[in-house]
Design a protein around this motif. Structure first.
Motif, PDB file in Angstrom:
ATOM      1  N   GLN A  72      64.793 113.036  77.682  1.00 27.16           N
ATOM      2  CA  GLN A  72      63.523 112.913  76.992  1.00 27.16           C
ATOM      3  C   GLN A  72      63.068 114.298  76.563  1.00 27.16           C
ATOM      4  OE1 GLN A  72      62.191 109.871  76.344  1.00 27.16           O
ATOM      5  NE2 GLN A  72      64.108 109.183  77.256  1.00 27.16           N
ATOM      6  N   GLU A  77      63.563 112.932  69.928  1.00 28.52           N
ATOM      7  CA  GLU A  77      62.601 112.334  69.023  1.00 28.52           C
ATOM      8  C   GLU A  77      63.248 111.980  67.693  1.00 28.52           C
ATOM      9  OE1 GLU A  77      59.755 115.390  68.806  1.00 28.52           O
ATOM     10  OE2 GLU A  77      59.134 115.188  70.890  1.00 28.52           O
ATOM     11  N   HIS A 222      54.842 114.899  72.953  1.00 25.91           N
ATOM     12  CA  HIS A 222      56.130 115.155  73.589  1.00 25.91           C
ATOM     13  C   HIS A 222      56.351 116.648  73.804  1.00 25.91           C
ATOM     14  CE1 HIS A 222      57.236 110.983  72.441  1.00 25.91           C
ATOM     15  NE2 HIS A 222      58.059 111.090  73.460  1.00 25.91           N
TER      16      HIS A 222
END
Length: 229
Positions: A72, A77, A222
């Motif tokens: 992650q 993304e 993020h």
């Protein structure tokens, strides 16, 4: 950012820096290339950001290095393209916000490149590559709405708008003192982006701008998480 409205006042490294409401630094997708870009390659990339104006980016494999956990992070993304997404109508204030966003994207990109070169943390290089793609997305919108690009022809670390130049200089001074200072500056940038993108999204009716803003907001969240680890 909407000209004339102050939303962020930061004292960074002894410098008082004020940003105007407009959009914020956006972060959507980073390449998975492990080698940090050189300053010259960044100058070249900035002159060709608009080469893929429909934003057709594929999903990318999880990033590696600091700030990445369980696949992650910035490299995980994805930014969807704008094929089939209609343009709409922007007010003069919304147009000014969109133009200002391009400079903020460039500011974040240039700072993260500098911090990556100083300290060698992969997260800075990965997010910098993401910011390059975000600038390309904003440039796509600028072209769609026939707005000038204030980042055109600007070298790394140079900006058309004086307030952005002062803010860049202040963040760079803070981040050059220590690695912790660089991460603190990065967190401040992403927090400000989240606030300004949220503000810029209110009242929007243009489908393409709304879509890009939504993706940029998610990406900044993020990136804040990556810089906070």
């Amino acid at each position: 950012m909407r000209k004339g409205t102050i939303i962020t006042t930061s004292i960074i490294g002894g410098v008082l820096a004020s940003t105007l409401v407009a959009g914020g630094s956006f972060a959507l997708a980073a390449d998975n290339d492990d080698s940090p870009p050189s300053p010259q390659s960044q100058r070249n990339s900035q002159s060709t950001h608009g080469s893929d104006h429909d934003g057709n980016k594929g999903s990318e494999s999880p990033g590696r290095g600091q700030g990445m956990q369980n696949g992650q992070g910035p490299s995980a993304e994805k930014m969807d393209g704008l094929d089939g997404i209609a343009s709409g109508t922007l007010t003069s204030e919304q147009e000014a916000t969109l133009s200002y966003m391009a400079e903020e994207e460039k500011m974040a990109h240039d700072l993260y490149i500098a911090f990556g070169e100083l300290y060698g943390d992969k997260v800075f290089d990965q997010v910098a590559r993401a910011e390059s793609k975000h600038l390309s997305a904003v440039q796509t919108l600028l072209e769609r709405y026939n707005l000038s690009d204030p980042t055109a022809g600007q070298d790394v670390g140079t900006f058309t708008t004086e307030s952005v130049q002062k803010l860049y200089d202040a963040f760079l001074a803070q981040g050059s003192v220590s690695r912790d200072g660089a991460f603190e500056a990065a967190r401040t940038i992403e927090k400000d982006d989240i606030s300004s993108i949220s503000a810029a999204s209110k009242g929007l009716t243009a489908p393409d701008v709304t879509k890009v803003y939504g993706q940029l907001l998610s990406a900044s969240e993020h990136h804040l998480a990556a810089f906070s680890r």
